[in-house]
Design a protein around this motif. Structure first.
Motif, PDB file in Angstrom:
ATOM      1  N   TYR A   1       0.828  -1.213   0.000  1.00  0.00           N
ATOM      2  CA  TYR A   1       0.000   0.000   0.000  1.00  0.00           C
ATOM      3  C   TYR A   1       0.863   1.265   0.000  1.00  0.00           C
ATOM      4  O   TYR A   1       0.443   2.315  -0.485  1.00  0.00           O
ATOM      5  N   LEU A   2       2.080   1.173   0.535  1.00  0.00           N
ATOM      6  CA  LEU A   2       2.968   2.340   0.582  1.00  0.00           C
ATOM      7  C   LEU A   2       3.349   2.815  -0.818  1.00  0.00           C
ATOM      8  O   LEU A   2       3.569   4.004  -1.040  1.00  0.00           O
ATOM      9  N   GLU A   3       3.433   1.888  -1.753  1.00  0.00           N
ATOM     10  CA  GLU A   3       3.839   2.209  -3.117  1.00  0.00           C
ATOM     11  C   GLU A   3       2.866   3.174  -3.787  1.00  0.00           C
ATOM     12  O   GLU A   3       3.233   3.922  -4.683  1.00  0.00           O
ATOM     13  N   GLU A   4       1.616   3.189  -3.324  1.00  0.00           N
ATOM     14  CA  GLU A   4       0.588   4.068  -3.888  1.00  0.00           C
ATOM     15  C   GLU A   4       0.323   5.285  -2.998  1.00  0.00           C
ATOM     16  O   GLU A   4      -0.585   6.056  -3.267  1.00  0.00           O
ATOM     17  N   GLY A   5       1.103   5.460  -1.932  1.00  0.00           N
ATOM     18  CA  GLY A   5       0.842   6.512  -0.959  1.00  0.00           C
ATOM     19  C   GLY A   5       1.471   7.847  -1.308  1.00  0.00           C
ATOM     20  O   GLY A   5       1.813   8.120  -2.465  1.00  0.00           O
ATOM     21  N   ASN A   6       1.644   8.663  -0.274  1.00  0.00           N
ATOM     22  CA  ASN A   6       2.259   9.983  -0.457  1.00  0.00           C
ATOM     23  C   ASN A   6       3.765   9.822  -0.702  1.00  0.00           C
ATOM     24  O   ASN A   6       4.299   8.707  -0.686  1.00  0.00           O
ATOM     25  N   GLY A   7       4.458  10.922  -0.903  1.00  0.00           N
ATOM     26  CA  GLY A   7       5.882  10.873  -1.221  1.00  0.00           C
ATOM     27  C   GLY A   7       6.729  10.159  -0.179  1.00  0.00           C
ATOM     28  O   GLY A   7       7.615   9.361  -0.501  1.00  0.00           O
ATOM     29  N   ARG A   8       6.463  10.438   1.066  1.00  0.00           N
ATOM     30  CA  ARG A   8       7.253   9.811   2.140  1.00  0.00           C
ATOM     31  C   ARG A   8       6.954   8.307   2.223  1.00  0.00           C
ATOM     32  O   ARG A   8       7.854   7.509   2.470  1.00  0.00           O
ATOM     33  N   GLN A   9       5.699   7.930   2.028  1.00  0.00           N
ATOM     34  CA  GLN A   9       5.345   6.509   2.027  1.00  0.00           C
ATOM     35  C   GLN A   9       6.018   5.783   0.865  1.00  0.00           C
ATOM     36  O   GLN A   9       6.532   4.670   1.034  1.00  0.00           O
ATOM     37  N   LYS A  10       6.063   6.408  -0.301  1.00  0.00           N
ATOM     38  CA  LYS A  10       6.739   5.806  -1.449  1.00  0.00           C
ATOM     39  C   LYS A  10       8.231   5.642  -1.179  1.00  0.00           C
ATOM     40  O   LYS A  10       8.830   4.618  -1.524  1.00  0.00           O
ATOM     41  N   SER A  11       8.839   6.658  -0.555  1.00  0.00           N
ATOM     42  CA  SER A  11      10.266   6.567  -0.194  1.00  0.00           C
ATOM     43  C   SER A  11      10.505   5.442   0.800  1.00  0.00           C
ATOM     44  O   SER A  11      11.486   4.700   0.698  1.00  0.00           O
ATOM     45  N   ALA A  12       9.609   5.305   1.779  1.00  0.00           N
ATOM     46  CA  ALA A  12       9.723   4.230   2.770  1.00  0.00           C
ATOM     47  C   ALA A  12       9.618   2.874   2.085  1.00  0.00           C
ATOM     48  O   ALA A  12      10.385   1.951   2.388  1.00  0.00           O
ATOM     49  N   TYR A  13       8.697   2.754   1.158  1.00  0.00           N
ATOM     50  CA  TYR A  13       8.514   1.498   0.422  1.00  0.00           C
ATOM     51  C   TYR A  13       9.808   1.118  -0.314  1.00  0.00           C
ATOM     52  O   TYR A  13      10.292  -0.015  -0.208  1.00  0.00           O
ATOM     53  N   LYS A  14      10.368   2.076  -1.045  1.00  0.00           N
ATOM     54  CA  LYS A  14      11.599   1.811  -1.806  1.00  0.00           C
ATOM     55  C   LYS A  14      12.729   1.401  -0.883  1.00  0.00           C
ATOM     56  O   LYS A  14      13.488   0.476  -1.174  1.00  0.00           O
ATOM     57  N   LEU A  15      12.858   2.084   0.240  1.00  0.00           N
ATOM     58  CA  LEU A  15      13.931   1.765   1.185  1.00  0.00           C
ATOM     59  C   LEU A  15      13.749   0.366   1.777  1.00  0.00           C
ATOM     60  O   LEU A  15      14.708  -0.410   1.856  1.00  0.00           O
ATOM     61  N   LEU A  16      12.534   0.036   2.198  1.00  0.00           N
ATOM     62  CA  LEU A  16      12.276  -1.281   2.781  1.00  0.00           C
ATOM     63  C   LEU A  16      12.512  -2.390   1.766  1.00  0.00           C
ATOM     64  O   LEU A  16      13.019  -3.461   2.114  1.00  0.00           O
ATOM     65  N   LYS A  17      12.174  -2.134   0.508  1.00  0.00           N
ATOM     66  CA  LYS A  17      12.449  -3.112  -0.539  1.00  0.00           C
ATOM     67  C   LYS A  17      13.955  -3.236  -0.779  1.00  0.00           C
ATOM     68  O   LYS A  17      14.475  -4.339  -0.947  1.00  0.00           O
ATOM     69  N   LYS A  18      14.641  -2.109  -0.794  1.00  0.00           N
ATOM     70  CA  LYS A  18      16.085  -2.107  -1.002  1.00  0.00           C
ATOM     71  C   LYS A  18      16.798  -2.897   0.107  1.00  0.00           C
ATOM     72  O   LYS A  18      17.729  -3.658  -0.147  1.00  0.00           O
ATOM     73  N   LEU A  19      16.345  -2.730   1.339  1.00  0.00           N
ATOM     74  CA  LEU A  19      16.928  -3.444   2.478  1.00  0.00           C
ATOM     75  C   LEU A  19      16.455  -4.901   2.547  1.00  0.00           C
ATOM     76  O   LEU A  19      16.994  -5.675   3.334  1.00  0.00           O
ATOM     77  N   ASN A  20      15.407  -5.232   1.768  1.00  0.00           N
ATOM     78  CA  ASN A  20      14.851  -6.588   1.772  1.00  0.00           C
ATOM     79  C   ASN A  20      14.393  -6.993   3.175  1.00  0.00           C
ATOM     80  O   ASN A  20      14.377  -8.171   3.525  1.00  0.00           O
ATOM     81  N   LEU A  21      14.034  -6.015   3.968  1.00  0.00           N
ATOM     82  CA  LEU A  21      13.762  -6.227   5.386  1.00  0.00           C
ATOM     83  C   LEU A  21      12.575  -7.152   5.635  1.00  0.00           C
ATOM     84  O   LEU A  21      12.649  -8.055   6.462  1.00  0.00           O
ATOM     85  N   PHE A  22      11.503  -6.969   4.903  1.00  0.00           N
ATOM     86  CA  PHE A  22      10.317  -7.785   5.140  1.00  0.00           C
ATOM     87  C   PHE A  22      10.518  -9.230   4.670  1.00  0.00           C
ATOM     88  O   PHE A  22       9.945 -10.147   5.248  1.00  0.00           O
ATOM     89  N   GLU A  23      11.340  -9.413   3.665  1.00  0.00           N
ATOM     90  CA  GLU A  23      11.651 -10.766   3.220  1.00  0.00           C
ATOM     91  C   GLU A  23      12.589 -11.449   4.222  1.00  0.00           C
ATOM     92  O   GLU A  23      12.393 -12.607   4.580  1.00  0.00           O
ATOM     93  N   ILE A  24      13.603 -10.732   4.686  1.00  0.00           N
ATOM     94  CA  ILE A  24      14.558 -11.294   5.649  1.00  0.00           C
ATOM     95  C   ILE A  24      13.873 -11.653   6.963  1.00  0.00           C
ATOM     96  O   ILE A  24      14.172 -12.679   7.575  1.00  0.00           O
ATOM     97  N   LEU A  25      12.938 -10.823   7.387  1.00  0.00           N
ATOM     98  CA  LEU A  25      12.242 -11.058   8.660  1.00  0.00           C
ATOM     99  C   LEU A  25      10.892 -11.759   8.480  1.00  0.00           C
ATOM    100  O   LEU A  25      10.095 -11.810   9.407  1.00  0.00           O
ATOM    101  N   ASN A  26      10.648 -12.311   7.317  1.00  0.00           N
ATOM    102  CA  ASN A  26       9.354 -12.910   6.991  1.00  0.00           C
ATOM    103  C   ASN A  26       8.877 -13.927   8.034  1.00  0.00           C
ATOM    104  O   ASN A  26       7.689 -13.990   8.341  1.00  0.00           O
ATOM    105  N   ASN A  27       9.784 -14.724   8.584  1.00  0.00           N
ATOM    106  CA  ASN A  27       9.394 -15.737   9.581  1.00  0.00           C
ATOM    107  C   ASN A  27       8.836 -15.123  10.860  1.00  0.00           C
ATOM    108  O   ASN A  27       8.259 -15.827  11.682  1.00  0.00           O
ATOM    109  N   TYR A  28       9.013 -13.813  11.028  1.00  0.00           N
ATOM    110  CA  TYR A  28       8.580 -13.125  12.250  1.00  0.00           C
ATOM    111  C   TYR A  28       7.345 -12.257  12.018  1.00  0.00           C
ATOM    112  O   TYR A  28       7.005 -11.419  12.846  1.00  0.00           O
TER     113      TYR A  28
END
Length: 194
Positions: free
Chosen positions: A10-37
């Protein structure tokens, strides 16, 4: 409403800061790395009341803190201002890590309970409901209080005239029915606007 926060798309369709957060979280692969949690982004950015120095707060469901902390250290120790610790919060063993990447400070929080039952998530959901009921005026007032230095829950408590511990008082509002919450928020706005 609660389902909309289960993944970060949902962040990808949000405001500018939400889009930036989305890109950063994808770049860090954080949600994939922590998926088990079962990671969930909570706080002010998902509900659009963030200010320039707002963190990305990620909560996780963690039962083995040693493995969880090793994972965070393995992937994020090289980030700026890296910190990790373990403490007890409300009798629950809790892992907490923070680090900076690009323009965002990131906090990762793990407790041995489902993320949708953790206070960070519960606060965000009730705050979103309050914002939806209060409209743009309430949102701007909360942001104004936050820019003056207040944390999110104290800002809501001040605006709504809540007494006592703001974190507990906000959680109490989550026990109200939709109709009771509507009446409360609209009633408080009339009192405050006088």
């Amino acid at each position: 409403m609660e389902n909309q926060f289960r993944n970060i798309n949902y962040l990808e369709e949000g405001n500018g800061r939400q889009k930036s957060a989305y890109k950063l979280l994808k770049k860090l692969n954080l949600f994939e790395i922590l998926n088990n949690y079962n990671p969930v982004l909570v706080g002010t950015i998902p509900i659009d009341i963030d200010i320039s120095n707002s963190d990305l707060d990620i909560i996780c469901e963690v039962y083995n803190h040693d493995v969880f902390e090793k994972t965070i250290i393995q992937f994020y120790k090289k980030c700026d201002i890296f910190h990790i610790e373990r403490q007890f919060i409300g009798r629950l063993e809790t892992s907490f890590s923070s680090f900076k990447y690009d323009d965002f400070c990131i906090e990762v929080f793990g407790q041995p309970k489902p993320v949708f039952n953790q206070n960070g998530y519960r606060h965000m959901i009730i705050e979103k409901k309050i914002l939806d009921l209060g409209g743009e005026k309430l949102k701007e007032e909360i942001k104004k209080l936050k820019r003056s230095g207040m944390k999110t829950e104290p800002a809501f408590a001040k605006y709504l005239g809540l007494k006592g511990d703001p974190f507990e008082e906000i959680l109490k509002l989550s026990l109200l029915s939709e109709e009771e919450l509507f009446r409360f928020v609209r009633g408080q706005q009339k009192v405050i606007s006088v």
